[in-house]
Design a protein around this motif. Structure first.
Motif, short mmCIF file in Angstrom:
data_model
loop_
_atom_site.label_atom_id
_atom_site.label_comp_id
_atom_site.label_asym_id
_atom_site.label_seq_id
_atom_site.Cartn_x
_atom_site.Cartn_y
_atom_site.Cartn_z
N TYR A 1 8.88 4.70 61.87
CA TYR A 1 8.90 3.95 63.12
C TYR A 1 8.00 2.73 63.07
CZ TYR A 1 11.75 7.54 65.23
OH TYR A 1 12.78 8.38 65.51
N GLY A 2 6.91 2.81 62.33
CA GLY A 2 6.09 1.62 62.16
C GLY A 2 6.86 0.51 61.48
N ALA A 3 7.69 0.88 60.50
CA ALA A 3 8.47 -0.12 59.77
C ALA A 3 9.67 -0.61 60.56
CB ALA A 3 8.91 0.46 58.42
N PHE A 4 10.51 0.30 61.04
CA PHE A 4 11.80 -0.11 61.56
C PHE A 4 11.76 -0.58 63.01
CE2 PHE A 4 13.06 2.05 57.72
CZ PHE A 4 14.12 1.28 57.28
N ILE A 5 10.81 -0.11 63.80
CA ILE A 5 10.69 -0.65 65.16
C ILE A 5 10.26 -2.11 65.12
CG2 ILE A 5 9.31 -0.54 67.27
CD1 ILE A 5 11.51 1.50 67.22
N TRP A 6 9.40 -2.46 64.15
CA TRP A 6 8.86 -3.81 64.05
C TRP A 6 9.68 -4.72 63.14
CZ3 TRP A 6 5.28 -6.82 66.38
CH2 TRP A 6 4.40 -6.21 67.28
N GLY B 1 9.80 2.29 47.83
CA GLY B 1 10.51 1.25 48.57
C GLY B 1 9.56 0.45 49.46
N ALA B 2 8.65 1.15 50.15
CA ALA B 2 7.68 0.46 51.01
C ALA B 2 6.75 -0.42 50.18
CB ALA B 2 6.87 1.47 51.81
N GLY B 3 6.33 0.08 49.01
CA GLY B 3 5.47 -0.71 48.13
C GLY B 3 6.17 -1.97 47.64
N MET B 4 7.45 -1.84 47.27
CA MET B 4 8.20 -3.00 46.80
C MET B 4 8.43 -4.01 47.93
SD MET B 4 10.99 -1.51 44.07
CE MET B 4 11.75 -0.37 45.22
N PHE B 5 8.68 -3.48 49.14
CA PHE B 5 8.88 -4.38 50.29
C PHE B 5 7.60 -5.16 50.58
CE2 PHE B 5 9.40 -5.63 54.71
CZ PHE B 5 10.75 -5.97 54.78
N ALA B 6 6.46 -4.49 50.39
CA ALA B 6 5.17 -5.16 50.62
C ALA B 6 4.99 -6.35 49.69
CB ALA B 6 4.02 -4.17 50.44
N LEU C 1 -0.15 -5.49 53.60
CA LEU C 1 -1.02 -4.37 53.97
C LEU C 1 -0.27 -3.37 54.83
CD1 LEU C 1 -3.76 -2.97 54.09
CD2 LEU C 1 -4.34 -4.44 56.05
N VAL C 2 0.53 -3.87 55.77
CA VAL C 2 1.29 -2.99 56.67
C VAL C 2 2.15 -2.02 55.86
CG1 VAL C 2 3.13 -2.90 58.39
CG2 VAL C 2 1.32 -4.61 58.59
N PHE C 3 2.94 -2.54 54.94
CA PHE C 3 3.86 -1.67 54.19
C PHE C 3 3.14 -0.89 53.09
CE2 PHE C 3 6.85 -4.23 56.48
CZ PHE C 3 7.91 -3.36 56.71
N GLY C 4 1.99 -1.39 52.64
CA GLY C 4 1.17 -0.60 51.74
C GLY C 4 0.65 0.66 52.41
N VAL C 5 0.24 0.55 53.68
CA VAL C 5 -0.20 1.72 54.45
C VAL C 5 0.96 2.68 54.65
CG1 VAL C 5 -1.01 2.47 56.72
CG2 VAL C 5 -2.09 0.51 55.61
N PHE C 6 2.14 2.15 54.96
CA PHE C 6 3.30 3.03 55.11
C PHE C 6 3.58 3.78 53.81
CE2 PHE C 6 5.07 -0.16 58.42
CZ PHE C 6 4.22 0.37 59.38
#
Length: 464
Positions: A276-281, A337-342, A414-419
């Motif tokens: 939800y942190g990723a897809f809501i934003w 995937g989150a790391g690559m997106f970051a 940083l956001v997607f690294g935390v995810f």
């Protein structure tokens, strides 16, 4: 001497059936409600981006965060109460009521006249949404044959991708069309209120719940309905002693249950925070990074479509590898995937890495919904699933609120690294989950790790 065959319980009769048209009707009937739920959750991400672009609302990042999070406050409460009510009053009844609540509230949100009014309506929407998901997955899992139960529940969860894709289509075609496009989107989201009537009269009640409440004739009729669809001759089942009490929440933390409960809650928390942190934003982040509103919505639509093959692969693997391995692998894939997106740089990289994240993340969701009802027996099943979902919703409340300060501190990287880090923690927590691949739903749930501590402990024993 002739040996008398042991009587076959109704649960065993259901477990031995092949997948029939009645199972299909149950999955589609429940899945449509699930898709409408996803559509409603997905719409808010596009509404947030639209409100951000409208100067007359003058929304601050903090207010926007609360618009994203307040629905999850309702979902946390709804999931917890919905599970309790489903164990007391029945899965079908609560499922229908939850659809009615969030459908009416979504329609009302189209009339919101201020940020405060929108927050109130979003809370009420969340109340219904949160209760619906664990109740629907419990109902489907209690009818699905043992050999394909995990696959059937993942198929149910795949309707989430259908609903979120529908939300993306509405977001792409309707929301940017006018200043009131977001209101029309909410108006379309009122469909669950109508569908609640179909659910109330069209879906069967859980056989296991009916037996638990002593409604044996209704339970027998439901089993025979599914046997008739499979062309199976009915057999007599042994009489049961009805129970009028549901297990209390203390049973979730009893000796023999506490490890799987802690593990389940940890996975639910981690996957909710990251998803939800990723897809809501996501649409708002793309818009803020320089994409036009239409382009950010278009990219979100394409990324969302990657959810469907993610579910398909998870549905295949969950009966080959088992619940825990499938869930762990897809959570690790989500972290990658989150790391690559970051680290993504450029339109193509954003699109591809977003699709990788979407593929693995939603496959993990499917596996999680398959394993959750299997963690507890009938008297506690909906309550346990609802409590885990409710705890996870706390993360979905926090995640949208955490995005703005994380952006200020280190940008989207940083956001997607935390995810990604939360996905890794969730993968580690799968160690304590039960594995019931191919077993009856009423088998003693357990995991190898938990058996080291309480191999012979009953599921609902008193707390140690």
């Amino acid at each position: 001497m002739t040996r008398t065959a042991a009587p076959v319980t109704r649960a065993e009769r259901l477990d031995r059936l092949p997948f029939t048209r009645e199972h299909g009707r149950l999955v589609v009937g429940s899945g449509l409600g699930w898709a409408l739920d996803a559509m409603d959750v997905g719409l808010i991400s596009f509404v947030m981006a639209a409100l951000l672009a409208q100067e007359e609302w003058g929304i601050t990042p903090g207010e926007l965060s609360w618009i994203g999070s307040i629905g999850f406050v309702g979902m946390a409460l709804g999931a917890t109460l919905g599970g309790l009510l489903a164990d007391r009053f029945g899965r079908r009844q609560v499922f229908a009521v939850t659809l009615l609540i969030f459908g009416v509230a979504t329609g009302a949100a189209a009339l919101a006249w201020s940020v405060g009014a929108l927050l109130v309506f979003r809370f009420l929407i969340g109340l219904g949404l949160g209760a619906e998901l664990p109740v629907a997955s419990t109902l489907v899992s209690e009818y699905a044959p043992a050999k394909v139960r995990g696959r059937v529940v993942v198929l149910l969860e795949a309707f989430w991708a259908v609903g979120w894709t529908l939300a993306a289509v509405i977001g792409y075609l309707v929301v940017p069309g006018s200043d009131d496009g977001w209101r029309w989107a909410f108006a379309l989201g009122a469909a669950p209120a109508v569908y609640a009537v179909v659910v109330r009269w069209g879906l069967p009640e859980s056989v296991r719940f009916l037996e638990l409440r002593g409604r044996v004739d209704e339970a027998e009729a439901a089993v025979r309905r599914f046997e008739a669809a499979a062309g199976v001759t009915p057999v007599d089942s042994p009489p049961l002693r009805p129970s009028t009490e549901s297990a209390g929440w203390s049973a979730l933390w009893a000796r023999g249950s506490r490890l799987r409960t802690a593990s389940l809650w940890a996975v639910w928390f981690c996957i909710n925070f990251s998803y939800y942190g990723a897809f809501i934003w996501l649409p708002s982040l793309l818009f803020s990074s320089g994409f036009t509103l239409v382009k950010s919505f278009g990219y979100t639509l394409v990324i969302t479509l990657a959810q469907l093959p993610g579910y398909a692969v998870a549905a295949f693997l969950i009966e080959r590898w088992g619940r825990r391995p499938t869930l762990a692998v897809f959570l690790v894939g989500s972290a990658a995937g989150a790391g690559m997106f970051a680290a993504a740089d450029g339109d193509t990289a954003v699109l591809i890495t977003g699709m990788v994240l979407s593929f693995f993340n939603l496959g993990a969701w499917g596996a999680l919904y398959a394993v959750t009802p299997e963690a507890y027996q009938t008297a506690l099943r909906a309550s346990g699933a609802g409590a885990a979902a409710g705890f996870g919703r706390l993360a979905s409340i926090a995640a949208p609120l955490c995005v703005p300060p994380l952006l200020d501190a280190g940008g989207s990287g940083l956001v997607f690294g935390v995810f990604a880090a939360f996905f890794v923690v969730g993968a580690l927590a799968t160690w304590g989950l039960p594995e019931l691949r191919g077993q009856t739903l009423d088998a003693e749930p357990g995991s190898g790790s938990e058996d080291l501590f309480s191999r012979s402990a009953p599921v609902h024993s008193d707390p140690a």
